[in-house]
Design a protein around this motif. Structure first.
Motif, PDB file in Angstrom:
ATOM      1  N   GLN A   1       0.721  -1.225   0.155  1.00  0.00           N
ATOM      2  CA  GLN A   1      -0.030   0.159  -0.172  1.00  0.00           C
ATOM      3  C   GLN A   1       0.879   1.292  -0.156  1.00  0.00           C
ATOM      4  N   ALA A   2       1.859   1.321   1.012  1.00  0.00           N
ATOM      5  CA  ALA A   2       2.572   2.460   0.857  1.00  0.00           C
ATOM      6  C   ALA A   2       3.280   2.502  -0.451  1.00  0.00           C
ATOM      7  N   ILE A   3       3.862   1.624  -0.981  1.00  0.00           N
ATOM      8  CA  ILE A   3       4.589   1.580  -2.489  1.00  0.00           C
ATOM      9  C   ILE A   3       3.483   2.251  -3.393  1.00  0.00           C
ATOM     10  N   THR A   4       2.405   1.780  -3.316  1.00  0.00           N
ATOM     11  CA  THR A   4       1.255   2.213  -4.290  1.00  0.00           C
ATOM     12  C   THR A   4       1.112   3.719  -4.299  1.00  0.00           C
ATOM     13  N   GLU A   5       0.946   4.110  -2.878  1.00  0.00           N
ATOM     14  CA  GLU A   5       0.568   5.635  -2.682  1.00  0.00           C
ATOM     15  C   GLU A   5       2.016   6.319  -3.258  1.00  0.00           C
TER      16      GLU A   5
ATOM     17  N   GLU B   1       9.484  -3.795 -10.996  1.00  0.00           N
ATOM     18  CA  GLU B   1       8.543  -5.094 -11.111  1.00  0.00           C
ATOM     19  C   GLU B   1       9.218  -6.085 -11.767  1.00  0.00           C
ATOM     20  N   PHE B   2       8.657  -7.426 -11.265  1.00  0.00           N
ATOM     21  CA  PHE B   2       9.228  -8.611 -11.422  1.00  0.00           C
ATOM     22  C   PHE B   2       8.083  -9.665 -11.836  1.00  0.00           C
ATOM     23  N   GLN B   3       8.336 -10.226 -12.991  1.00  0.00           N
ATOM     24  CA  GLN B   3       7.188 -11.160 -13.753  1.00  0.00           C
ATOM     25  C   GLN B   3       5.863 -10.410 -13.657  1.00  0.00           C
ATOM     26  N   GLY B   4       5.848  -8.997 -14.173  1.00  0.00           N
ATOM     27  CA  GLY B   4       4.665  -8.242 -14.213  1.00  0.00           C
ATOM     28  C   GLY B   4       4.118  -7.735 -13.020  1.00  0.00           C
TER      29      GLY B   4
ATOM     30  N   VAL C   1       4.330  -5.381  -9.411  1.00  0.00           N
ATOM     31  CA  VAL C   1       4.916  -4.434  -8.729  1.00  0.00           C
ATOM     32  C   VAL C   1       5.590  -5.038  -7.396  1.00  0.00           C
ATOM     33  N   VAL C   2       6.918  -5.188  -7.082  1.00  0.00           N
ATOM     34  CA  VAL C   2       7.537  -5.785  -6.030  1.00  0.00           C
ATOM     35  C   VAL C   2       8.267  -4.612  -5.108  1.00  0.00           C
ATOM     36  N   GLY C   3       8.218  -3.530  -5.646  1.00  0.00           N
ATOM     37  CA  GLY C   3       8.780  -2.463  -4.828  1.00  0.00           C
ATOM     38  C   GLY C   3       8.967  -1.140  -5.629  1.00  0.00           C
TER      39      GLY C   3
END
Lengths: 104, 836
Positions: B148-152, B163-166, B168-170
């Motif tokens: 959530q924090a990353i998305t914000e 992104e990793f394999q499509g 968002v991982v960070g």
């Protein structure tokens, strides 16, 4: 042909008139030379640059086609080595195709 | 000055599929212009999974599992002909994208990389057993953020996604609100270069078992720029990367010249090592995310997978000469000069034929050229042709123009001196350096003698100049290695040692012999003595006499090249040159002489001792030995006769006494100080000196320092027999074996005769006044003859038809006769007044 060069060709034509412009190519490969020739005759085939849809119909030659009018020592110094390396016939054939298509 | 050598190389690849879409410039521009373009979707579809990237033959070449030569034999297209997918190679490793992302987090010093919890957790598990990752790294990965924090952050546009394999991982956050040089995309690009550079450096150190603290300097040569709005390329990637790798003793800097950067970096490193400023310099470059998918438009158009899906990285360690690794020749660096001009032949001349000409080489003297080693499967569909092939043709064509090749040899030149390209199109990565690892191995194995590494760069892209750039260097086999290689097939020097006669017992002699064997692989020690327990080769002989007879036989048959023994009588004219360590300086001094007699006359003997001492010094590799004369009876006469030899053209380098008068006459002080290389003396005094200096620290009972009494030398004497005493201890015995081996290697008898000839001291008048009776073995000693009369005594016996030899035993001059002649000889000598 990259965007910068397309812009330079267009600007030059606008400034001095296309009857005063001859394009000399130095491409190392037939396909790329052909694309450049197409760009300055019938327009940018990749639809990416400023010559997209612009039919300049400029006379275009590859440097290899102009050997007869270049002083021998300059040719020797500047071009002779690459003449040995590159597929001269293929390049000339490709560029000539667009020039002839252009009626030139 | 030392020579710079290529001591180690490392090559890593990082699968970066998702980054093609998010940070490759071709795709970024497309997204900005046409967010919904078919091309974007097509690229996404054409990206390769990690397994295919690992199985791709050019990538296997990059990490050393296939050679460029093997690649050339594989069917093309290579992407349709995968090989065994090995992520670990002899020269490097292929990392997956999630590992690269984890390393970006580990490399982040400013909390700019946020990783999502579950992804980070998986990476901690995955990397915990990987040798290049540490506990401290895993602790850094433990600091996570919620999705959530990353998305914000992404929604606020203050970060860009990882992104990793499509998925968002960070994300990578911006480092400043307004500074364009610290915006999120730039930080992403720079952190990817840093992370890949750091992993390749860690791999270099780990794979070559090097301590990170040994690195003195790091030169980073990628094509990125790190800095802020006030200094856009301020730097310094090099130091930042060294920090992540524990290179606590290093500093560094960044070197840039577009694709030519790495070769510039290596030339600079070579200069730093050659000058002695640093001993160990690492040149490295991390990967460029901007170039991912650069030609993907053409690849998609021609149904080729998106092959530009990896970041490349390399690291090279340039060190001071170790006598083994290939040398970078600093006397033939090629450079494209500002005034060179830009025609292809001017460029190739300045980079290839000019530097070769500077050291008298022709283009065919280079076994392999490493140019822009781009993988042709990437460049041909993009209309750029086969880049290495074009370069090789240019070099060959220039060779034709300069007359080094026939026109008809052009193709075979390319075939023989060229390589198939394998490097990803990462700008600086393919530029000359990919072949360094293979070149190092080929030069070490001797399969090639020279390689030339050429790096070229397109400076005009920065719009600062229309100039082109390039540098080159020659990598050559190390002559130290060559010499070793030539020495190896040579016969190992075999040195015998007789075991009996020591006051310290046979065990002490054996210990010395075994010590010598252990220290010197180039020597085979043969023990001559009674049967005993040893790992050495053995020739059985029980008594001292039998051992001497066995020694003489083995020397005669050539089964041994030299021998060490004690209590052995040389014929008159042969004397031994001892070797001691001066206690005040640790300097080695030859004592000429220590046993035997070079001539019957004292000063004649000392004069000859000087020349024989010089010959032994030369056999030890001392080309211009300094000669001093010990202040004993006859010293001044000896000096005068040696100065006469000088007048006749024989060169003597005189030593200078450490005493105030500074003459060539040496005092006791000079003996302790080691003021000369060759100390001339009579043999009895010399013998005393060796005994004293060798037993200086033991109270006299056992000799523990030095090399013993040395080899017997004299005109025409062909054997190499080194003498030790009954008091010599194991270290001196080992030293004597080494000394004897060196004399055999240097072919001492030949040197002795050459030196005597130079000094015009060869006995011209071989015709003897007295007819010598037929020679026979002599092993019986008659002592008591005055040293000045020893030759006359022998001649006197010859007149009586008794074969005799004058010799010098350990205790003084002796007459040697056969056992059957002993009694009659003694009687005759008494009658003639030689003995009483």
């Amino acid at each position: 042909m990259d965007m910068e060069n397309q812009t330079r060709v267009l600007e030059l034509v606008e400034k001095v008139g296309k009857e005063n412009v001859v394009v000399v190519l130095g491409g190392a490969e037939a396909e790329a030379s052909g694309l450049a020739a197409e760009t300055v005759t019938t327009g940018d085939p990749t639809f990416a640059g400023p010559l997209t849809g612009v039919q300049l119909e400029l006379p275009v030659y590859h440097i290899f086609e102009l050997k007869d009018i270049i002083p021998e020592d300059i040719w020797e110094d500047q071009v002779s080595m690459m003449e040995m390396v590159l597929d001269v016939d293929e390049i000339i054939k490709e560029v000539a195709t667009y020039r002839e298509r252009n009626g030139g | 000055m030392t020579n710079p050598v290529v001591r180690a190389t490392s090559y890593c690849l990082f699968h970066a599929a998702d980054m093609v879409l998010t940070h490759g410039t071709t795709l970024m521009l497309e997204r900005a212009k046409h967010p919904d373009s078919d091309f974007l979707a097509a690229v996404k579809e054409a990206l390769r999974p990690f397994e295919d990237v690992v199985a791709y033959p050019p990538n296997q070449v990059y990490i050393g599992n296939l050679t460029p030569e093997e690649l050339a034999e594989l069917p093309q297209p290579w992407y349709e002909n995968p090989v065994e997918p090995k992520r670990l190679g002899r020269l490097g490793e292929i990392f997956s994208l999630d590992e690269l992302i984890a390393m970006m987090k580990i490399s982040d010093s400013f909390d700019l990389v946020a990783l999502e919890e579950s992804f980070a957790q998986k990476m901690v598990e995955k990397l915990s057993s990987h040798p290049l990752f540490t506990e401290a790294d895993l602790a850094v990965l433990g600091k996570t953020a919620s999705l959530q924090a990353i998305t914000e952050l992404l929604e606020k546009n203050t970060a860009v996604p990882l992104e990793f394999q499509g998925q968002v991982v960070g994300c990578v956050k911006q480092a400043h609100e307004f500074d364009a040089n610290l915006k999120a995309d730039i930080m992403f690009e720079n952190l990817a270069a840093k992370a890949s550079g750091a992993l390749v450096l860690r791999h270099l150190l780990w794979n070559n078992d090097l301590d990170p603290s040994m690195v003195d300097y790091i030169i980073e040569t990628s094509e990125e720029a790190c800095g802020d709005m006030n200094q856009r390329g301020g730097g310094n990637f090099a130091k930042a990367i060294g920090e992540i790798c524990g290179c606590v003793n290093a500093t560094g800097s960044d070197t840039r010249s577009f694709c030519a950067g790495p070769v510039h970096g290596i030339v600079n490193a070579a200069g730093l090592v050659k000058s002695g400023i640093y001993k160990n310099v690492v040149v490295l470059g991390g990967g460029a995310v901007a170039k991912l998918g650069m030609n993907s438009r053409d690849h998609i158009k021609k149904d080729v997978p998106v092959l530009e899906d990896v970041l490349g990285a390399f690291a090279v360690l340039i060190s001071a000469d170790d006598g083994v690794n290939p040398i970078i020749r600093t006397d033939s660096i090629g450079r494209h000069r500002i005034g060179t001009g830009s025609s292809p032949q001017a460029v190739v001349t300045s980079l290839v034929t000019d530097p070769l000409g500077a050291v008298g080489l022709s283009i065919t003297d280079i076994d392999k050229y490493s140019v822009e080693m781009q993988n042709p499967e990437i460049t041909v569909p993009a209309g750029a042709g086969d880049v290495p092939l074009a370069n090789y043709k240019m070099i060959g064509a220039l060779g034709v123009k300069q007359g080094a090749l026939q026109r008809t040899e052009l193709d075979s030149f390319v075939q023989k001196h060229g390589l198939k390209g394998w490097a990803p199109t990462q700008g600086h990565i393919p530029s000359g350096v990919p072949y360094l690892g293979f070149a190092r191995e080929a030069l070490l194995s001797g399969s090639i003698k020279r390689a030339m590494i050429v790096g070229k760069g397109s400076l005009f892209l920065a719009r600062m100049t229309n100039l082109f750039d390039g540098v080159s260097f020659i990598l050559e086999a190390n002559p130290g290695k060559q010499n070793a290689g030539q020495a190896a097939p040579e016969k190992v020097v075999t040195v015998g040692i007789t075991l009996s006669g020591s006051e310290h017992g046979l065990e002490e002699v054996l210990r010395g012999a075994e010590l010598a064997q252990k220290r010197h692989r180039g020597i085979k020690v043969v023990a001559i003595g009674p049967k005993c327990s040893t790992t050495l080769a053995m020739v059985e002989a029980n008594t001292e006499e039998e051992q001497h007879a066995a020694m003489e036989e083995l020397l005669k048959t050539g089964e041994i090249d030299a021998c060490v023994t004690m209590h052995y009588n040389f014929p008159l004219g042969v004397t031994t040159i001892g070797r001691v360590v001066a206690p005040a300086s640790g300097k080695e001094v030859l004592i000429a002489s220590t046993t035997g007699m070079s001539a019957g006359n004292r000063t004649k003997a000392m004069e000859k001792n000087a020349i024989l001492g010089i010959a032994v010094a030369k056999a030890l590799g001392i080309d211009q030995p300094q000669v001093g004369i010990l202040s004993v009876d006859g010293a001044l006469t000896t000096e005068r006769s040696l100065r006469e030899l000088e007048k006749e053209g024989y060169t003597i380098n005189w030593a200078v006494s450490s005493r105030a008068d500074g003459q060539a006459i040496m005092r006791g002080n000079d003996v302790l100080a080691g003021s000369c290389d060759v100390l001339v003396t009579d043999s009895l005094t010399g013998n005393i000196l060796v005994k004293m200096l060798s037993a200086l620290t033991t109270g006299g009972g056992i000799e523990t320092v030095g090399y013993g009494y040395g080899p017997g030398v004299g005109e025409g004497y062909q054997r190499i027999i080194n003498i030790i005493s009954r008091a010599s201890g194991a270290p001196v015995i080992a030293g004597a074996i080494e000394f004897a081996a060196d004399m055999a290697k240097a072919k001492l008898p030949q040197l002795v005769d050459e030196e005597l000839a130079k000094a015009k001291l060869l006995e011209q008048e071989a015709a003897e006044a007295v007819q010598k009776p037929p020679a026979k073995p002599v092993d019986q000693e008659i002592t008591g003859v005055d040293v000045l009369e020893i030759e006359s005594a022998a001649e006197a016996l010859w007149k009586e038809n008794i074969y005799a030899e004058a010799g010098m035993g350990c205790t003084g001059p002796v007459i040697l006769v056969a056992p059957e002649d002993l009694d009659i000889a003694k009687q005759k000598l008494i009658e003639l007044g030689f003995i009483s």
